[in-house]
Design a protein around this motif. Structure first.
Motif, PDB file in Angstrom:
ATOM      1  N   PHE A   1       0.861  -1.200   0.000  1.00 21.40           N
ATOM      2  CA  PHE A   1       0.000   0.000   0.000  1.00 21.40           C
ATOM      3  C   PHE A   1       0.888   1.238   0.000  1.00 21.40           C
ATOM      4  CE2 PHE A   1      -2.714   3.093   2.332  1.00 21.40           C
ATOM      5  CZ  PHE A   1      -3.736   3.163   1.392  1.00 21.40           C
ATOM      6  N   GLU A   2       0.791   2.012  -1.070  1.00 17.90           N
ATOM      7  CA  GLU A   2       1.690   3.174  -1.182  1.00 17.90           C
ATOM      8  C   GLU A   2       1.060   4.418  -0.573  1.00 17.90           C
ATOM      9  OE1 GLU A   2       3.797   4.341  -4.778  1.00 17.90           O
ATOM     10  OE2 GLU A   2       3.330   2.323  -5.510  1.00 17.90           O
ATOM     11  N   ARG A   3       1.821   5.094   0.273  1.00 18.91           N
ATOM     12  CA  ARG A   3       1.248   6.179   1.076  1.00 18.91           C
ATOM     13  C   ARG A   3       0.998   7.466   0.291  1.00 18.91           C
ATOM     14  NH1 ARG A   3       0.329   5.410   6.164  1.00 18.91           N
ATOM     15  NH2 ARG A   3       0.615   3.230   6.664  1.00 18.91           N
ATOM     16  N   GLY A   4       1.812   7.739  -0.736  1.00 18.03           N
ATOM     17  CA  GLY A   4       1.639   9.031  -1.421  1.00 18.03           C
ATOM     18  C   GLY A   4       0.717   8.998  -2.627  1.00 18.03           C
ATOM     19  N   LEU A   5       0.064   7.861  -2.852  1.00 22.01           N
ATOM     20  CA  LEU A   5      -0.695   7.646  -4.098  1.00 22.01           C
ATOM     21  C   LEU A   5      -1.751   8.710  -4.386  1.00 22.01           C
ATOM     22  CD1 LEU A   5      -1.579   3.837  -4.333  1.00 22.01           C
ATOM     23  CD2 LEU A   5      -0.363   5.224  -6.019  1.00 22.01           C
ATOM     24  N   LEU A   6      -2.349   9.274  -3.332  1.00 20.05           N
ATOM     25  CA  LEU A   6      -3.415  10.262  -3.546  1.00 20.05           C
ATOM     26  C   LEU A   6      -3.019  11.638  -3.005  1.00 20.05           C
ATOM     27  CD1 LEU A   6      -6.695   8.241  -2.799  1.00 20.05           C
ATOM     28  CD2 LEU A   6      -5.908   9.081  -5.012  1.00 20.05           C
TER      29      LEU A   6
ATOM     30  N   GLN B   1     -13.581  -6.756 -15.224  1.00 19.80           N
ATOM     31  CA  GLN B   1     -13.853  -7.110 -13.828  1.00 19.80           C
ATOM     32  C   GLN B   1     -12.569  -7.436 -13.077  1.00 19.80           C
ATOM     33  OE1 GLN B   1     -16.642 -10.315 -13.822  1.00 19.80           O
ATOM     34  NE2 GLN B   1     -18.061  -9.235 -15.163  1.00 19.80           N
ATOM     35  N   HIS B   2     -12.510  -6.972 -11.820  1.00 16.09           N
ATOM     36  CA  HIS B   2     -11.368  -7.252 -10.946  1.00 16.09           C
ATOM     37  C   HIS B   2     -11.942  -7.737  -9.622  1.00 16.09           C
ATOM     38  CE1 HIS B   2      -9.082  -4.595 -13.733  1.00 16.09           C
ATOM     39  NE2 HIS B   2     -10.255  -3.990 -13.789  1.00 16.09           N
ATOM     40  N   ALA B   3     -11.795  -9.021  -9.346  1.00 11.32           N
ATOM     41  CA  ALA B   3     -12.377  -9.579  -8.118  1.00 11.32           C
ATOM     42  C   ALA B   3     -11.442  -9.344  -6.935  1.00 11.32           C
ATOM     43  CB  ALA B   3     -12.617 -11.067  -8.302  1.00 11.32           C
ATOM     44  N   LEU B   4     -12.002  -8.879  -5.830  1.00 10.24           N
ATOM     45  CA  LEU B   4     -11.241  -8.746  -4.579  1.00 10.24           C
ATOM     46  C   LEU B   4     -11.899  -9.701  -3.582  1.00 10.24           C
ATOM     47  CD1 LEU B   4     -10.842  -4.844  -4.355  1.00 10.24           C
ATOM     48  CD2 LEU B   4      -9.250  -6.508  -5.310  1.00 10.24           C
ATOM     49  N   PRO B   5     -11.232 -10.816  -3.281  1.00  7.16           N
ATOM     50  CA  PRO B   5     -11.883 -11.841  -2.455  1.00  7.16           C
ATOM     51  C   PRO B   5     -12.097 -11.426  -1.007  1.00  7.16           C
ATOM     52  CG  PRO B   5      -9.718 -12.587  -3.250  1.00  7.16           C
ATOM     53  CD  PRO B   5      -9.939 -11.219  -3.814  1.00  7.16           C
ATOM     54  N   HIS B   6     -12.904 -12.222  -0.332  1.00  5.31           N
ATOM     55  CA  HIS B   6     -13.303 -12.041   1.068  1.00  5.31           C
ATOM     56  C   HIS B   6     -12.134 -11.572   1.947  1.00  5.31           C
ATOM     57  CE1 HIS B   6     -16.042 -13.791   4.400  1.00  5.31           C
ATOM     58  NE2 HIS B   6     -15.296 -12.809   4.870  1.00  5.31           N
ATOM     59  N   ALA B   7     -12.309 -10.412   2.582  1.00  3.92           N
ATOM     60  CA  ALA B   7     -11.271  -9.864   3.474  1.00  3.92           C
ATOM     61  C   ALA B   7     -11.946  -8.865   4.404  1.00  3.92           C
ATOM     62  CB  ALA B   7     -10.191  -9.161   2.649  1.00  3.92           C
ATOM     63  N   SER B   8     -11.199  -8.350   5.367  1.00  2.00           N
ATOM     64  CA  SER B   8     -11.757  -7.316   6.241  1.00  2.00           C
ATOM     65  C   SER B   8     -12.044  -6.067   5.401  1.00  2.00           C
ATOM     66  CB  SER B   8     -10.767  -6.961   7.348  1.00  2.00           C
ATOM     67  OG  SER B   8      -9.666  -6.260   6.792  1.00  2.00           O
ATOM     68  N   LYS B   9     -12.991  -5.254   5.862  1.00 12.37           N
ATOM     69  CA  LYS B   9     -13.299  -4.017   5.134  1.00 12.37           C
ATOM     70  C   LYS B   9     -12.086  -3.098   5.098  1.00 12.37           C
ATOM     71  CE  LYS B   9     -18.310  -4.169   5.322  1.00 12.37           C
ATOM     72  NZ  LYS B   9     -19.582  -3.701   5.860  1.00 12.37           N
ATOM     73  N   ALA B  10     -11.252  -3.126   6.152  1.00 13.40           N
ATOM     74  CA  ALA B  10     -10.039  -2.282   6.167  1.00 13.40           C
ATOM     75  C   ALA B  10      -9.088  -2.689   5.045  1.00 13.40           C
ATOM     76  CB  ALA B  10      -9.347  -2.381   7.521  1.00 13.40           C
ATOM     77  N   LYS B  11      -8.893  -3.995   4.889  1.00 16.18           N
ATOM     78  CA  LYS B  11      -7.984  -4.469   3.839  1.00 16.18           C
ATOM     79  C   LYS B  11      -8.568  -4.181   2.453  1.00 16.18           C
ATOM     80  CE  LYS B  11      -5.490  -8.442   2.095  1.00 16.18           C
ATOM     81  NZ  LYS B  11      -5.273  -9.890   2.157  1.00 16.18           N
ATOM     82  N   LEU B  12      -9.856  -4.468   2.277  1.00 20.73           N
ATOM     83  CA  LEU B  12     -10.480  -4.201   0.984  1.00 20.73           C
ATOM     84  C   LEU B  12     -10.445  -2.720   0.647  1.00 20.73           C
ATOM     85  CD1 LEU B  12     -13.590  -6.503   0.955  1.00 20.73           C
ATOM     86  CD2 LEU B  12     -11.685  -6.546  -0.649  1.00 20.73           C
ATOM     87  N   ALA B  13     -10.630  -1.872   1.664  1.00 16.40           N
ATOM     88  CA  ALA B  13     -10.613  -0.427   1.421  1.00 16.40           C
ATOM     89  C   ALA B  13      -9.257  -0.015   0.851  1.00 16.40           C
ATOM     90  CB  ALA B  13     -10.900   0.331   2.717  1.00 16.40           C
ATOM     91  N   ARG B  14      -8.181  -0.557   1.389  1.00 14.61           N
ATOM     92  CA  ARG B  14      -6.851  -0.223   0.856  1.00 14.61           C
ATOM     93  C   ARG B  14      -6.684  -0.720  -0.571  1.00 14.61           C
ATOM     94  NH1 ARG B  14      -2.436  -1.274   5.510  1.00 14.61           N
ATOM     95  NH2 ARG B  14      -2.947   0.517   6.814  1.00 14.61           N
ATOM     96  N   GLN B  15      -7.213  -1.908  -0.855  1.00 11.72           N
ATOM     97  CA  GLN B  15      -7.103  -2.437  -2.222  1.00 11.72           C
ATOM     98  C   GLN B  15      -7.919  -1.585  -3.194  1.00 11.72           C
ATOM     99  OE1 GLN B  15      -8.450  -6.467  -1.308  1.00 11.72           O
ATOM    100  NE2 GLN B  15      -6.385  -7.235  -1.590  1.00 11.72           N
ATOM    101  N   ILE B  16      -9.108  -1.163  -2.752  1.00  9.08           N
ATOM    102  CA  ILE B  16      -9.964  -0.339  -3.624  1.00  9.08           C
ATOM    103  C   ILE B  16      -9.300   1.014  -3.871  1.00  9.08           C
ATOM    104  CG2 ILE B  16     -12.178   0.901  -3.723  1.00  9.08           C
ATOM    105  CD1 ILE B  16     -13.384  -1.510  -2.113  1.00  9.08           C
ATOM    106  N   ILE B  17      -8.777   1.634  -2.798  1.00  6.48           N
ATOM    107  CA  ILE B  17      -8.122   2.944  -2.943  1.00  6.48           C
ATOM    108  C   ILE B  17      -6.889   2.834  -3.840  1.00  6.48           C
ATOM    109  CG2 ILE B  17      -6.773   4.678  -1.648  1.00  6.48           C
ATOM    110  CD1 ILE B  17      -9.835   5.073  -1.447  1.00  6.48           C
ATOM    111  N   THR B  18      -6.130   1.758  -3.704  1.00  2.00           N
ATOM    112  CA  THR B  18      -4.954   1.571  -4.567  1.00  2.00           C
ATOM    113  C   THR B  18      -5.383   1.447  -6.024  1.00  2.00           C
ATOM    114  OG1 THR B  18      -3.781   0.465  -2.788  1.00  2.00           O
ATOM    115  CG2 THR B  18      -2.957   0.079  -5.025  1.00  2.00           C
ATOM    116  N   PHE B  19      -6.421   0.640  -6.280  1.00  2.00           N
ATOM    117  CA  PHE B  19      -6.904   0.467  -7.660  1.00  2.00           C
ATOM    118  C   PHE B  19      -7.333   1.813  -8.249  1.00  2.00           C
ATOM    119  CE2 PHE B  19     -10.041  -0.078 -10.923  1.00  2.00           C
ATOM    120  CZ  PHE B  19      -9.555  -1.138 -11.682  1.00  2.00           C
TER     121      PHE B  19
END
Ligand code: C5P
Length: 225
Positions: A1-6, A197-215
């Motif tokens: 997870f890259e901190r400066g992305l946004l 489509q990009h599937a993000l499998p079952h995970a905590s909302k915190a982890k998924l949130a980071r994956q969504i923000i990175t995407f």
């Protein structure tokens, strides 16, 4: 997870349910917890964004460095979101009530002794906040929606992406136990404008949130390669 992305970006997120008043003591609402939207706000801050979080009535602490605006009804939520523009990115995670009572009584509605069989409420459509912002003079560069569905999830989600003129839709199957509404976990599929489509499998909302923000950060126009 890259901190400066946004970094340098303003990210607007809405979250939670809305409440639609029937009278001074009653309302129509839904079970949304706001957890996914709050996790997205936290992840966007960690990615360096300035974040405005417009929240319906939820029981969650405000993530550090997030500007939170509390609202109650769908119409208040729309006004608060419009007031927060301009933004580079809008993520609509709120479970906005689609309808509200036609009028809110000034005084508490009384049980009418003549009406033992029931009471009929009339409802009117609420504005669609996401569709309004996606068609706004100050349209955020990316407008992202959620599609909580119980069947034919990906088809309905793709239809919403096109109908509401979105850049990305985050589809989740709310018929599966243990994910989605009011749960700590989720599993989603991201669908972009090209219907990839990009599937993000079952995970905590915190982890998924980071994956969504990175995407999103990697695909937002003007992002560094
Ligand atoms: O059409 P549907 O309600 O399934 O679309 C879901 C998406 O639209 C979510 O991102 C939700 O936040 C948004 N929405 C909205 N205003 C409404 C209804 C839904 O912004 N009145």
């Amino acid at each position: 997870f890259e901190r400066g992305l946004l970094s340098g970006r303003h990210v607007l997120i809405n979250a939670g349910p809305t409440r639609e008043a029937l009278d001074p003591v009653r309302y129509l609402s839904n079970y949304s917890s706001g957890k996914m939207g709050f996790a997205l706000a936290e992840a966007a801050v960690e990615a360096g964004a300035r974040v405005t979080l417009v929240a319906g009535p939820v029981n969650l602490p405000t993530p550090a460095r997030v500007k939170r605006v509390d609202v109650v009804s769908a119409r208040d939520m729309l006004a608060a979101c419009e007031a927060a523009l301009p933004a580079d990115l809008f993520i609509a995670s709120a479970a906005v009530a689609d309808y509200r009572p036609t009028e809110c009584a000034d005084n508490k509605l009384k049980k009418d002794p003549g009406c033992e069989d029931g009471l009929t409420l009339t409802l009117v459509r609420n504005p669609d906040i996401l569709a309004t912002l996606a068609d706004h003079d100050q349209r955020p560069r990316w407008c992202v929606g959620f599609a909580a569905e119980t069947d034919d999830v990906l088809n309905y989600a793709a239809g919403k992406l096109q109908r509401k003129n979105l850049d990305l839709i985050i589809a989740n199957d709310v018929s599966q136990p243990g994910i989605g509404f009011n749960s700590d976990d989720n599993a989603v599929t991201l669908i972009d404008r090209q219907l990839q489509q990009h599937a993000l499998p079952h995970a905590s909302k915190a982890k998924l949130a980071r994956q969504i923000i990175t995407f999103i950060a990697e695909h937002l126009p003007g992002s560094p390669d």
